[in-house]
Design a protein around this motif. Structure first.
Motif, PDB file in Angstrom:
ATOM      1  N   VAL A  45       2.679  19.679  -1.728  1.00 51.94           N
ATOM      2  CA  VAL A  45       1.317  19.980  -1.276  1.00 51.94           C
ATOM      3  C   VAL A  45       1.421  20.427   0.172  1.00 51.94           C
ATOM      4  O   VAL A  45       2.463  20.289   0.807  1.00 51.94           O
ATOM      5  CB  VAL A  45       0.389  18.743  -1.389  1.00 51.94           C
ATOM      6  N   THR A  46       0.336  20.935   0.723  1.00 50.64           N
ATOM      7  CA  THR A  46       0.287  21.167   2.159  1.00 50.64           C
ATOM      8  C   THR A  46      -0.094  19.842   2.798  1.00 50.64           C
ATOM      9  O   THR A  46      -1.187  19.322   2.577  1.00 50.64           O
ATOM     10  CB  THR A  46      -0.732  22.272   2.502  1.00 50.64           C
ATOM     11  N   TRP A  47       0.846  19.272   3.549  1.00 47.35           N
ATOM     12  CA  TRP A  47       0.665  17.927   4.073  1.00 47.35           C
ATOM     13  C   TRP A  47      -0.325  17.894   5.225  1.00 47.35           C
ATOM     14  O   TRP A  47      -0.435  18.834   5.998  1.00 47.35           O
ATOM     15  CB  TRP A  47       2.015  17.365   4.526  1.00 47.35           C
ATOM     16  N   ALA A  48      -1.042  16.781   5.332  1.00 46.97           N
ATOM     17  CA  ALA A  48      -2.010  16.562   6.406  1.00 46.97           C
ATOM     18  C   ALA A  48      -2.109  15.061   6.660  1.00 46.97           C
ATOM     19  O   ALA A  48      -1.500  14.256   5.940  1.00 46.97           O
ATOM     20  CB  ALA A  48      -3.372  17.127   5.999  1.00 46.97           C
ATOM     21  N   SER A  49      -2.868  14.692   7.650  1.00 47.34           N
ATOM     22  CA  SER A  49      -3.053  13.285   7.997  1.00 47.34           C
ATOM     23  C   SER A  49      -3.490  12.488   6.776  1.00 47.34           C
ATOM     24  O   SER A  49      -4.346  12.925   6.013  1.00 47.34           O
ATOM     25  CB  SER A  49      -4.111  13.165   9.098  1.00 47.34           C
ATOM     26  N   GLY A  50      -2.891  11.349   6.582  1.00 45.91           N
ATOM     27  CA  GLY A  50      -3.224  10.480   5.451  1.00 45.91           C
ATOM     28  C   GLY A  50      -2.333  10.684   4.243  1.00 45.91           C
ATOM     29  O   GLY A  50      -2.343   9.864   3.326  1.00 45.91           O
ATOM     30  N   GLY A  51      -1.572  11.765   4.213  1.00 43.66           N
ATOM     31  CA  GLY A  51      -0.642  11.976   3.105  1.00 43.66           C
ATOM     32  C   GLY A  51       0.422  10.891   3.100  1.00 43.66           C
ATOM     33  O   GLY A  51       0.822  10.388   4.151  1.00 43.66           O
ATOM     34  N   ARG A  52       0.884  10.496   1.909  1.00 42.37           N
ATOM     35  CA  ARG A  52       1.854   9.401   1.795  1.00 42.37           C
ATOM     36  C   ARG A  52       2.955   9.748   0.817  1.00 42.37           C
ATOM     37  O   ARG A  52       2.718  10.411  -0.179  1.00 42.37           O
ATOM     38  CB  ARG A  52       1.162   8.138   1.274  1.00 42.37           C
ATOM     39  N   ILE A  53       4.142   9.242   1.125  1.00 41.48           N
ATOM     40  CA  ILE A  53       5.266   9.312   0.196  1.00 41.48           C
ATOM     41  C   ILE A  53       5.839   7.909   0.080  1.00 41.48           C
ATOM     42  O   ILE A  53       6.105   7.258   1.091  1.00 41.48           O
ATOM     43  CB  ILE A  53       6.351  10.292   0.679  1.00 41.48           C
ATOM     44  N   PHE A  54       6.006   7.443  -1.155  1.00 38.21           N
ATOM     45  CA  PHE A  54       6.604   6.143  -1.442  1.00 38.21           C
ATOM     46  C   PHE A  54       7.896   6.385  -2.215  1.00 38.21           C
ATOM     47  O   PHE A  54       7.914   7.182  -3.143  1.00 38.21           O
ATOM     48  CB  PHE A  54       5.674   5.288  -2.305  1.00 38.21           C
ATOM     49  N   ILE A  55       8.959   5.675  -1.848  1.00 37.66           N
ATOM     50  CA  ILE A  55      10.256   5.845  -2.497  1.00 37.66           C
ATOM     51  C   ILE A  55      10.830   4.477  -2.833  1.00 37.66           C
ATOM     52  O   ILE A  55      10.776   3.557  -2.017  1.00 37.66           O
ATOM     53  CB  ILE A  55      11.237   6.600  -1.576  1.00 37.66           C
ATOM     54  N   THR A  56      11.391   4.372  -4.029  1.00 38.24           N
ATOM     55  CA  THR A  56      12.114   3.178  -4.457  1.00 38.24           C
ATOM     56  C   THR A  56      13.431   3.634  -5.066  1.00 38.24           C
ATOM     57  O   THR A  56      13.438   4.549  -5.892  1.00 38.24           O
ATOM     58  CB  THR A  56      11.307   2.389  -5.510  1.00 38.24           C
ATOM     59  N   LEU A  57      14.537   3.024  -4.647  1.00 40.56           N
ATOM     60  CA  LEU A  57      15.824   3.391  -5.228  1.00 40.56           C
ATOM     61  C   LEU A  57      16.795   2.231  -5.151  1.00 40.56           C
ATOM     62  O   LEU A  57      16.627   1.297  -4.374  1.00 40.56           O
ATOM     63  CB  LEU A  57      16.419   4.610  -4.526  1.00 40.56           C
ATOM     64  N   THR A  58      17.816   2.316  -5.987  1.00 36.15           N
ATOM     65  CA  THR A  58      18.931   1.393  -5.967  1.00 36.15           C
ATOM     66  C   THR A  58      20.192   2.246  -6.001  1.00 36.15           C
ATOM     67  O   THR A  58      20.285   3.184  -6.784  1.00 36.15           O
ATOM     68  CB  THR A  58      18.906   0.458  -7.202  1.00 36.15           C
ATOM     69  N   TYR A  59      21.149   1.912  -5.118  1.00 38.28           N
ATOM     70  CA  TYR A  59      22.383   2.689  -5.087  1.00 38.28           C
ATOM     71  C   TYR A  59      23.553   1.805  -4.700  1.00 38.28           C
ATOM     72  O   TYR A  59      23.373   0.720  -4.170  1.00 38.28           O
ATOM     73  CB  TYR A  59      22.241   3.890  -4.151  1.00 38.28           C
ATOM     74  N   GLU A  60      24.757   2.309  -4.978  1.00 35.12           N
ATOM     75  CA  GLU A  60      25.983   1.609  -4.608  1.00 35.12           C
ATOM     76  C   GLU A  60      26.397   2.067  -3.211  1.00 35.12           C
ATOM     77  O   GLU A  60      26.468   3.256  -2.935  1.00 35.12           O
ATOM     78  CB  GLU A  60      27.104   1.913  -5.594  1.00 35.12           C
ATOM     79  N   THR A  61      26.660   1.106  -2.330  1.00 32.25           N
ATOM     80  CA  THR A  61      27.059   1.441  -0.961  1.00 32.25           C
ATOM     81  C   THR A  61      28.573   1.594  -0.852  1.00 32.25           C
ATOM     82  O   THR A  61      29.314   1.145  -1.735  1.00 32.25           O
ATOM     83  CB  THR A  61      26.600   0.354   0.019  1.00 32.25           C
ATOM     84  N   ALA A  62      29.027   2.205   0.220  1.00 34.31           N
ATOM     85  CA  ALA A  62      30.459   2.420   0.432  1.00 34.31           C
ATOM     86  C   ALA A  62      31.188   1.122   0.767  1.00 34.31           C
ATOM     87  O   ALA A  62      32.364   0.976   0.467  1.00 34.31           O
ATOM     88  CB  ALA A  62      30.674   3.435   1.543  1.00 34.31           C
ATOM     89  N   THR A  63      30.482   0.209   1.425  1.00 39.51           N
ATOM     90  CA  THR A  63      31.112  -1.077   1.790  1.00 39.51           C
ATOM     91  C   THR A  63      30.234  -2.232   1.395  1.00 39.51           C
ATOM     92  O   THR A  63      29.062  -2.084   1.163  1.00 39.51           O
ATOM     93  CB  THR A  63      31.356  -1.162   3.316  1.00 39.51           C
TER      94      THR A  63
END
Length: 164
Positions: A146-164
Protein backbone atom coordinates in the motif's frame (compact mmCIF):
# COMPACT_ATOMS: atom_id res chain seq x y z
CA UNK A 1 20.86 -18.69 28.94
CA UNK A 2 21.42 -22.18 27.66
CA UNK A 3 24.74 -23.94 27.89
CA UNK A 4 25.94 -27.21 26.42
CA UNK A 5 25.15 -29.99 28.91
CA UNK A 6 28.22 -31.55 30.45
CA UNK A 7 29.36 -35.12 29.97
CA UNK A 8 29.01 -37.08 33.18
CA UNK A 9 31.70 -39.43 34.46
CA UNK A 10 30.72 -42.95 35.52
CA UNK A 11 30.11 -43.06 39.28
CA UNK A 12 30.12 -39.26 39.65
CA UNK A 13 27.96 -37.87 42.47
CA UNK A 14 26.72 -34.42 41.48
CA UNK A 15 26.24 -31.68 44.07
CA UNK A 16 23.73 -28.86 44.29
CA UNK A 17 25.75 -26.44 42.15
CA UNK A 18 26.09 -29.03 39.38
CA UNK A 19 22.35 -29.78 39.43
CA UNK A 20 21.59 -26.05 39.33
CA UNK A 21 23.83 -25.53 36.31
CA UNK A 22 22.86 -28.67 34.43
CA UNK A 23 19.13 -28.90 35.16
CA UNK A 24 17.61 -25.82 36.84
CA UNK A 25 19.39 -23.25 34.65
CA UNK A 26 18.63 -25.18 31.46
CA UNK A 27 14.92 -25.27 32.30
CA UNK A 28 14.92 -21.61 33.29
CA UNK A 29 16.04 -20.72 29.76
CA UNK A 30 13.11 -22.69 28.32
CA UNK A 31 10.62 -21.07 30.70
CA UNK A 32 12.16 -17.58 30.63
CA UNK A 33 10.28 -14.44 29.66
CA UNK A 34 10.82 -12.89 26.23
CA UNK A 35 13.65 -10.38 25.73
CA UNK A 36 12.86 -6.94 24.32
CA UNK A 37 15.12 -5.65 21.54
CA UNK A 38 14.91 -2.94 18.88
CA UNK A 39 15.25 -4.21 15.30
CA UNK A 40 16.85 -2.08 12.59
CA UNK A 41 14.76 -1.09 9.55
CA UNK A 42 16.73 -0.50 6.36
CA UNK A 43 16.08 -0.05 2.65
CA UNK A 44 17.98 -1.57 -0.25
CA UNK A 45 18.64 1.85 -1.83
CA UNK A 46 18.04 4.47 0.87
CA UNK A 47 17.03 3.77 4.45
CA UNK A 48 13.64 4.63 5.86
CA UNK A 49 13.56 7.01 8.85
CA UNK A 50 11.28 5.99 11.70
CA UNK A 51 10.68 9.55 12.91
CA UNK A 52 7.86 9.51 15.47
CA UNK A 53 6.81 5.97 14.51
CA UNK A 54 7.77 2.95 16.59
CA UNK A 55 9.66 -0.25 15.92
CA UNK A 56 9.71 -2.87 18.65
CA UNK A 57 10.79 -6.45 18.82
CA UNK A 58 10.99 -9.27 21.30
CA UNK A 59 12.39 -12.76 21.17
CA UNK A 60 12.70 -16.00 23.10
CA UNK A 61 15.81 -18.05 22.35
CA UNK A 62 15.94 -21.68 23.46
CA UNK A 63 19.16 -23.35 22.36
CA UNK A 64 19.50 -22.40 18.70
CA UNK A 65 15.77 -21.89 18.14
CA UNK A 66 14.67 -18.25 18.20
CA UNK A 67 11.03 -17.13 18.29
CA UNK A 68 10.59 -13.49 17.20
CA UNK A 69 7.83 -10.87 17.13
CA UNK A 70 8.27 -7.47 15.46
CA UNK A 71 5.85 -4.52 15.28
CA UNK A 72 6.45 -1.52 13.02
CA UNK A 73 4.07 1.44 13.34
CA UNK A 74 4.38 4.35 10.93
CA UNK A 75 4.29 7.87 12.37
CA UNK A 76 3.44 11.24 10.84
CA UNK A 77 7.17 12.00 10.40
CA UNK A 78 8.16 8.53 9.15
CA UNK A 79 9.82 8.48 5.74
CA UNK A 80 9.96 5.26 3.77
CA UNK A 81 13.29 5.26 1.93
CA UNK A 82 13.61 3.51 -1.41
CA UNK A 83 14.10 -0.04 -2.50
CA UNK A 84 12.89 -3.12 -0.67
CA UNK A 85 12.77 -3.19 3.13
CA UNK A 86 14.86 -5.33 5.47
CA UNK A 87 14.46 -5.89 9.22
CA UNK A 88 17.29 -7.04 11.45
CA UNK A 89 17.22 -10.26 13.43
CA UNK A 90 18.28 -10.60 17.07
CA UNK A 91 20.83 -13.31 16.07
CA UNK A 92 22.42 -14.40 12.80
CA UNK A 93 20.63 -17.29 11.09
CA UNK A 94 22.16 -20.75 10.74
CA UNK A 95 24.23 -21.41 7.63
CA UNK A 96 21.78 -23.88 6.07
CA UNK A 97 18.16 -23.58 5.02
CA UNK A 98 15.80 -20.68 4.42
CA UNK A 99 13.19 -19.58 6.91
CA UNK A 100 9.92 -17.78 6.33
CA UNK A 101 8.02 -15.80 8.94
CA UNK A 102 4.46 -14.53 8.72
CA UNK A 103 3.88 -10.79 8.20
CA UNK A 104 0.66 -8.80 8.34
CA UNK A 105 0.34 -5.25 7.00
CA UNK A 106 -2.49 -2.91 7.83
CA UNK A 107 -2.98 0.53 6.30
CA UNK A 108 -5.83 1.04 3.84
CA UNK A 109 -6.13 -2.76 3.51
CA UNK A 110 -5.00 -5.85 5.41
CA UNK A 111 -2.36 -7.76 3.49
CA UNK A 112 -0.56 -11.00 4.37
CA UNK A 113 3.14 -11.27 3.60
CA UNK A 114 6.38 -12.95 4.61
CA UNK A 115 9.73 -12.17 6.18
CA UNK A 116 12.28 -14.33 4.34
CA UNK A 117 15.61 -15.18 5.98
CA UNK A 118 18.48 -16.53 3.87
CA UNK A 119 21.19 -18.81 5.29
CA UNK A 120 23.62 -16.95 7.61
CA UNK A 121 21.60 -13.72 7.26
CA UNK A 122 21.38 -11.06 9.95
CA UNK A 123 18.33 -9.44 8.32
CA UNK A 124 15.11 -10.65 6.77
CA UNK A 125 13.60 -9.39 3.51
CA UNK A 126 10.00 -8.24 3.88
CA UNK A 127 7.66 -9.39 1.07
CA UNK A 128 4.00 -8.55 0.36
CA UNK A 129 1.89 -8.61 -2.80
CA UNK A 130 2.92 -5.65 -5.00
CA UNK A 131 -0.53 -4.17 -4.34
CA UNK A 132 -3.89 -5.35 -3.06
CA UNK A 133 -4.97 -6.53 -6.53
CA UNK A 134 -2.25 -9.11 -7.18
CA UNK A 135 -1.17 -12.29 -5.43
CA UNK A 136 2.53 -12.54 -6.39
CA UNK A 137 5.04 -11.21 -3.86
CA UNK A 138 7.31 -8.17 -4.14
CA UNK A 139 9.65 -6.57 -1.67
CA UNK A 140 7.81 -4.28 0.72
CA UNK A 141 8.55 -0.62 0.04
CA UNK A 142 7.10 2.87 0.36
CA UNK A 143 4.28 1.90 -2.04
CA UNK A 144 4.01 -1.89 -1.68
CA UNK A 145 1.65 -3.39 -0.71
CA UNK A 146 0.00 0.00 0.00
CA UNK A 147 1.09 3.62 0.02
CA UNK A 148 2.20 3.91 3.62
CA UNK A 149 1.12 6.75 5.91
CA UNK A 150 0.86 7.54 9.61
CA UNK A 151 -0.87 4.76 11.52
CA UNK A 152 0.13 2.00 9.12
CA UNK A 153 1.32 -1.17 10.89
CA UNK A 154 3.30 -4.28 10.12
CA UNK A 155 3.30 -7.26 12.48
CA UNK A 156 5.76 -10.14 12.05
CA UNK A 157 6.06 -13.50 13.78
CA UNK A 158 8.76 -16.03 12.94
CA UNK A 159 10.81 -18.90 14.27
CA UNK A 160 14.28 -19.65 12.93
CA UNK A 161 17.47 -21.54 13.70
CA UNK A 162 20.33 -19.30 14.84
CA UNK A 163 24.01 -19.73 13.96
CA UNK A 164 25.03 -20.10 17.61
Amino acid sequence: MTTIPRTWASGEIPGGATFNTEIRDQWNSVLDSWTVWTPSWTGQTTNPVLGNGSLTGRYLKVGRTCHVQIELVMGSTTTYGSGGWLLSLPFAAAATGNRIGVAHAFQSARVQGQLVIAPSATTGLLFFPANTNVSFLSLASATAPVTWASGGRIFITLTYETAT
